[in-house]
Design a protein around this motif. Structure first.
Motif: not given
Length: 923
Positions: A497-502
């Motif tokens: 989720r960090m990968m997606m939103l960042t």
């Protein structure tokens, strides 16, 4: 310096001085290095996993800080929505206060009050671990600035059509009254039942002439929400019934019989009830066949008005009993089987989780997942070990829309407002909503009661902690961060989720590397848990704990009190004296030494004791070095001895190994390089070699000055090399060493991490001393085996090549002193040696002539006794091998093993006989 190392005498004071001096803040050259801490829950306390993980992160940060990079280890804690609300609710309940009677605003005031008073426990404990976090930048996921970033992300996702509100099936905790994530569901095998019920056919019969179908379920209470009965399309038994109907027992509803590949025709009768509103798999079947979703539960898992009137308001498990009884009374209970099943329970409440149909907020993830997958495929973010990329891809390529709402009060309240007609408007504030939607103050608006799940807010962690949405200097300098250190269990829930939103909001990956560490298990490889009673508190290893206090800690607040006596017995067996105080450094060294990439860690308390001994060894070595330079002038001309040149070269090799290891996240190899050099090379050999040089009056002033300077120079570099692993003792010792060699600097943290090119490779010195060490060890072994008095001077008779002669010449003085050798001669080729004890170093033969060294009578008696024992053992084994029954019946590998034992004993007997023959020559 004190005579003995006492970690408690230095740790707390040193850390306070480090923090007060601001040493943890970013300083250095233009190269930056950043790690964001996986934010621990504000409710948490330090456990073994935390201690392990933070040791690894701190090691990385300290190495890079010493290499001169502008390092930032970003500190922060997570508000832990459900856990914190539960804790405060429990506290208020004990005081006789109900959350709902208190109201939302006053309850939140109580949470903030608790956070101010008790929410910093984890931060205090991280300091105890020596974690060099930048506390001046500490963030909390409910800080005003962070909350603004969360709202900004929500609003932008909504405006891009990536957040929507809909009625979907979610994991529902009926005790907490909220949706929860998959991560918060624990599936455990439990004993249950499989009930088989008869569903009457409407105007049809089976191939066997039955007027009903038998379906099986583990949850009879969901029967009332059935929408269909499914069979496999290729199942000949039921193919003719597809499209027909059955009557749902206890109701007036008719259900279609459908065909779907989901059904396993080999399980049970091959007929499956489909309940789309109460089962995730059934929900997918329902979507394929456009079946109605019939929700029969209220939020507390009691039955609602969709159920027949006699069941309404009943608890689900009470309803289960009643439904089974009613079906039996109607002759529709076919049979009941004992059945083991996986039961989903909330990890905090322990309640059985229900798939429940409810209005929630979701993130549509398909367009967010694509660039996040591509970033890892392209190597912009790499996993260490690489195998965990498969875990990431498996999750991302099967991703379903993400439920982000929670029915809680503590957390980021969803920025959406409802009008009296149920329409909702999303915005950063109510004022913005009114302005955008053209709603004046006469239109009443109510903000959404739900809050965002904590994984949503923590998914912003890498950039929101650095000042986003503003384009701050910190964001420009430190993002993307260098590495994320975390466990494999949260790759789907946080890393992905960090990968997606960042990528969505910053346009770059959040981190270049994801280092995945293993779980900390007990010495037998079992997962640590409260129920097993095998959990360990890292603070206890730092401070020590008495046995009774340890027993009390391990048996308090057990979910299964009956386990208490067993846990107490195990604890008293494993820790009869309690746990000694080992100090933080010993614990950190243990974690680092055990950290093989991706592998679970078996935590063995004996290892902690071993590394406490290592700290003591380092302390004593420093005291020795300082005592031998006290009052000495080290500034004049110096001559380096062979030993000085050798230890410098060995240090260069150790630094190279350690640097290569830390750069490839092999913490275990880094620790091994430090340990092996410090213990074996510096302490065991170099200090022993140089003692005679320092104390011998025949040594020149230049030689002694060279050795004293080498003592401190190598020790200084060793302390700097070891500092990232064991920061406290190395700081304390370096403060004593550094002034004597004008190292400069206020703290070891600001000194340079050693480089291998500072200590050049010296092949000649390394080869000579390697030869010396092997020769000394061989001589010591011969002394032991031949019972030669350790203090008695011996003569050596050597057989070797020119290189052996050269090494012997270079090390002559040292060899004589270390091995207590008088004369050293070389046996002429072809000459028969006198009776001697023999050893080998490579191809070189070491002979110690025995005449006059041993008590011949005593040695003959000892060897004769040994021969008798060996012959007895050989006779026993030969008896087995001569027994045809044994040879015929025993496994071939067992027989072969016995033959191997016999051959080894025969060789030992031959050796003893040869030694006895030598004794004859000595008389």
């Amino acid at each position: 310096m004190e005579a003995n190392f006492d970690p408690h005498a230095i740790e707390a004071d040193l850390y306070a001085r480090w923090e007060a001096a601001g040493y943890f803040k970013p300083e250095g050259n233009d190269e930056t290095y950043c790690i964001v801490i996986p934010p621990p829950n504000v409710t948490g306390s330090l456990h073994m996993g935390h201690a392990f993980q933070h040791t690894l992160m701190d090691t990385l940060i300290r190495v890079q800080r010493m290499r001169g990079a502008r390092t930032l280890w970003q500190m922060g804690t997570d508000h832990a929505g459900i856990a914190t609300q539960m804790l405060v609710e429990r506290k208020l309940k004990a005081e006789g206060v109900d959350r709902h009677e208190l109201g939302r605003e006053k309850f939140l005031d109580e949470v903030w009050r608790w956070k101010a008073e008790s929410g910093g426990n984890i931060s205090r404990q991280l300091r105890r671990m020596g974690s060099s976090l930048d506390w001046s930048r500490e963030r909390f996921t409910m800080d005003d600035d962070y909350a603004a970033a969360v709202r900004e992300v929500f609003v932008r996702l909504y405006e891009d059509g990536l957040i929507y509100r809909g009625k979907r099936l979610v994991n529902w905790d009926p005790q907490l009254g909220t949706a929860i994530s998959d991560l918060e569901v624990e599936n455990s095998e439990e004993n249950g039942f499989l009930w088989h019920f008869r569903y009457p056919l409407v105007d049809a019969t089976t191939a066997e002439g039955m007027d009903y179908l038998v379906v099986a379920t583990t949850r009879p209470e969901t029967l009332l929400g059935d929408s269909a009965v499914a069979v496999h399309p290729d199942d000949e038994r039921y193919r003719a019934l597809v499209g027909k109907q059955v009557r749902l027992p206890l109701t007036d509803r008719l259900l279609p019989i459908i065909a779907d590949d989901y059904v396993d025709p080999e399980f049970g009768t091959g007929c499956v009830k489909i309940t789309p509103a109460h089962d995730f798999n059934d929900n997918e079947v329902g979507e394929r066949h456009d079946l109605p979703l019939i929700n029969v539960f209220n939020a507390d898992a009691s039955l609602n008005d969709e159920a027949p009137e006699r069941y309404r308001g009943m608890d689900r498990f009470d309803a289960r009993k009643q439904i089974v009884a009613d079906l039996e009374a109607e002759g529709l209970l076919d049979k009941i089987d004992d059945h083991k099943l996986m039961v989903p329970r909330g990890d905090r409440s322990g309640a059985v989780i229900e798939p429940w149909l409810t209005d929630q907020w979701f993130v549509a993830v398909e367009t967010l997942a694509k660039p996040a997958i591509e970033a890892v495929e392209a190597g912009r973010t790499q996993f260490v070990p690489k195998k965990f990329e498969n875990t990431y891809f498996a999750w991302m390529r099967e991703l379903k829309d993400w439920c982000i709402s929670r029915q809680q009060w503590w957390g980021h309240r969803i920025p959406a407002w409802f009008d009296p007609d149920g329409n909702f408007y999303v915005g950063r504030s109510e004022a913005e909503v009114r302005a955008t939607a053209g709603l004046d103050v006469t239109v009443p608006l109510r903000q959404e009661d739900d809050v965002l799940e904590t994984w949503f807010s923590s998914a912003l962690w890498s950039f929101a902690t650095l000042g986003w949405p503003d384009n701050t200097t910190d964001l420009e300098s430190y993002h993307p961060t260098n590495v994320l250190v975390t466990g494999h269990d949260i790759i789907p829930f946080w890393v992905a989720r960090m990968m997606m939103l960042t990528l969505k909001f910053v346009g770059e990956v959040p981190f270049h590397t994801v280092y995945i560490h293993g779980l900390v298990r007990d010495a037998d490889g079992n997962k640590m848990s409260k129920t097993r009673g095998n959990g360990l508190d890292p603070i206890d290893f730092m401070d020590g704990i008495e046995l009774d206090a340890l027993v009390e800690k391990r048996t308090a607040n057990l979910t299964q009190p009956k386990m208490g006596p067993r846990i107490e017995k195990t604890t008293r067996k494993d820790f009869p004296e309690g746990i000694p105080a080992y100090g933080t450094d010993a614990l950190r060294f243990t974690f680092t030494a055990l950290a093989s990439p991706g592998r679970d860690v078996r935590f063995d308390t004996a290892r902690v004791a071993g590394y406490r001994n290592f700290c003591n060894k380092l302390w004593n070595a420093t005291r020795f070095a300082l005592s031998n330079v006290e009052g000495q002038d080290l500034t004049g001309a110096k001559t380096l001895s062979l030993a000085d040149r050798w230890i410098m070269a060995e240090l260069g090799e150790a630094i190279e190994k350690a640097s290569r290891a830390i750069d490839t996240y092999r913490f275990d190899l880094y620790a091994a390089a430090v340990y092996d050099f410090a213990w074996h090379e510096y302490c065991d050999w170099y200090l022993e070699i140089v003692k005679p040089l320092l104390w011998d009056e025949s040594s020149t002033a230049e030689e002694q000055r060279g050795t004293r300077h080498t003592l401190l120079t190598v020790l200084d570099a060793l302390l700097r090399l070891a500092h990232p692993i064991i920061p406290f003792i190395t700081e304390g010792l370096w403060q004593e060493v550094a002034p004597r060699i004008d190292a400069g600097g206020e703290t070891i943290m600001q000194s340079a991490f050693p480089r291998s090119d500072e200590f050049p490779h010296d092949a000649e010195a390394r080869a000579a001393v390697t030869w010396l060490k092997a020769t000394v060890e061989s001589i010591r072994t011969i002394r032991g085996e031949a019972n030669i008095n350790p203090g008695q001077e011996i003569s050596l008779l050597l057989e070797g090549d020119d290189q052996d002669r050269s090494n012997a010449t270079m090390t002559n003085v040292i060899l004589r002193r270390l091995a207590k050798v008088g004369s050293i001669d070389w046996l002429p080729p072809g000459e028969e040696p006198p009776p001697s004890a023999l050893g080998l170093v490579g191809d070189m033969k070491i002979r110690i002539p025995l005449k006059g060294l041993i008590d011949v009578a005593a040695e003959r008696a000892r060897l004769s006794k040994e021969q008798q024992k060996l012959e007895k053992d050989l006779g026993r084994i030969q008896g087995k091998l001569n027994n045809q029954g044994f040879v015929a019946k025993a496994p071939a590998e067992v027989v072969e093993k016995e033959r191997g034992k016999a051959a080894a004993i025969e060789r030992d007997i031959a050796s003893v006989v040869a030694q006895l023959a030598q004794l004859d020559e000595l008389e």
